[in-house]
Design a protein around this motif. Structure first.
Motif, PDB file in Angstrom:
ATOM      1  N   GLU A 102       0.825  -1.202   0.000  1.00 32.41           N
ATOM      2  CA  GLU A 102       0.000   0.000   0.000  1.00 32.41           C
ATOM      3  C   GLU A 102       0.865   1.259   0.000  1.00 32.41           C
ATOM      4  O   GLU A 102       0.600   2.214  -0.743  1.00 32.41           O
ATOM      5  CB  GLU A 102      -0.941   0.004   1.200  1.00 32.41           C
ATOM      6  N   LEU A 105       2.328   1.706  -3.516  1.00 34.95           N
ATOM      7  CA  LEU A 105       1.326   2.171  -4.476  1.00 34.95           C
ATOM      8  C   LEU A 105       0.916   3.616  -4.221  1.00 34.95           C
ATOM      9  O   LEU A 105       0.700   4.384  -5.165  1.00 34.95           O
ATOM     10  CB  LEU A 105       0.104   1.266  -4.454  1.00 34.95           C
ATOM     11  N   LEU A 123      -3.004  -1.257 -14.802  1.00 39.34           N
ATOM     12  CA  LEU A 123      -2.218  -2.385 -14.321  1.00 39.34           C
ATOM     13  C   LEU A 123      -2.938  -3.674 -14.683  1.00 39.34           C
ATOM     14  O   LEU A 123      -4.124  -3.659 -15.011  1.00 39.34           O
ATOM     15  CB  LEU A 123      -1.968  -2.300 -12.809  1.00 39.34           C
ATOM     16  N   LYS A 133      -5.669  -7.790  -5.711  1.00 34.72           N
ATOM     17  CA  LYS A 133      -6.855  -7.124  -6.245  1.00 34.72           C
ATOM     18  C   LYS A 133      -7.567  -6.322  -5.151  1.00 34.72           C
ATOM     19  O   LYS A 133      -8.064  -5.225  -5.404  1.00 34.72           O
ATOM     20  CB  LYS A 133      -7.818  -8.140  -6.871  1.00 34.72           C
ATOM     21  N   TYR A 136      -5.594  -3.076  -4.696  1.00 36.78           N
ATOM     22  CA  TYR A 136      -5.827  -2.157  -5.809  1.00 36.78           C
ATOM     23  C   TYR A 136      -7.213  -1.520  -5.708  1.00 36.78           C
ATOM     24  O   TYR A 136      -7.365  -0.312  -5.904  1.00 36.78           O
ATOM     25  CB  TYR A 136      -5.651  -2.873  -7.152  1.00 36.78           C
ATOM     26  N   THR A 137      -8.205  -2.322  -5.387  1.00 38.86           N
ATOM     27  CA  THR A 137      -9.569  -1.818  -5.257  1.00 38.86           C
ATOM     28  C   THR A 137      -9.658  -0.811  -4.110  1.00 38.86           C
ATOM     29  O   THR A 137     -10.284   0.244  -4.239  1.00 38.86           O
ATOM     30  CB  THR A 137     -10.557  -2.983  -5.045  1.00 38.86           C
ATOM     31  N   PHE A 141      -8.698   1.569  -7.778  1.00 38.42           N
ATOM     32  CA  PHE A 141      -8.639   0.936  -9.095  1.00 38.42           C
ATOM     33  C   PHE A 141      -9.936   0.173  -9.352  1.00 38.42           C
ATOM     34  O   PHE A 141     -10.529  -0.395  -8.442  1.00 38.42           O
ATOM     35  CB  PHE A 141      -7.458  -0.033  -9.185  1.00 38.42           C
TER      36      PHE A 141
END
Length: 168
Positions: A102, A105, A123, A133, A136-137, A141
């Protein structure tokens, strides 16, 4: 833990962690470990890539040890410069689940936002990697597609999910 932009002087430690990533999670990367170890002058290639315009590789350090990495690469063509992609995301297994991914990112997103041209980040993630996932969510994302049988390792296939984050 400290996150910082890597420089060409970090190429050797990056390459060591990259090889670990390719061994630990072969399904997560297009390059195989076997291909990687056959490269001529890999550390010099990594150093050159780190100095390339539009390429930003971040590393997470614990003490002086590189434990995580991620690369942001802005598209070069004029019509595509509003896009950048995230590649080579990896955190060493014993340090996963404590916020290092985290932090990496968030640094990538912050850097992308600071570059006026970049409007969106793309990505890909292996469909079965629920942990990635989820991260990212959590950071905004959204999934926009699925490529079935994107990777083949031996006789096994892996689907890749495409995700995007709009910055503006």
């Amino acid at each position: 833990m400290k996150v910082r932009l890597l420089a060409s002087s970090d190429a050797e430690s990056y390459w060591k962690l990259r090889l670990e990533a390719l061994k630990q999670n072969p399904e997560a990367f297009a390059t195989s470990y076997e291909e990687a170890i056959k490269r001529e002058n890999p550390i010099e290639q990594v150093a050159t890539n780190m100095d390339a315009e539009g390429s930003y590789t971040f590393g997470a350090y614990e003490n002086e040890t590189l434990i995580g990495m991620v690369t942001l690469l802005q598209e070069k063509h004029q019509k595509l410069r509003h896009r950048a992609s995230i590649f080579a995301m990896y955190v060493t297994p014993e340090k996963q689940g404590v916020g290092i991914g985290e932090a990496l990112l968030k640094e990538v997103i912050k850097t992308a936002i600071s570059i006026d041209e970049i409007e969106k980040l793309n990505l890909t993630v292996v469909k079965i990697n629920e942990r990635a996932k989820g991260l990212y969510t959590k950071l905004g994302f959204m999934s926009f597609g699925l490529e079935e049988k994107a990777l083949k390792i031996g006789n096994s296939y892996y689907d890749e999910e495409y995700m995007v984050l709009f910055l503006h």
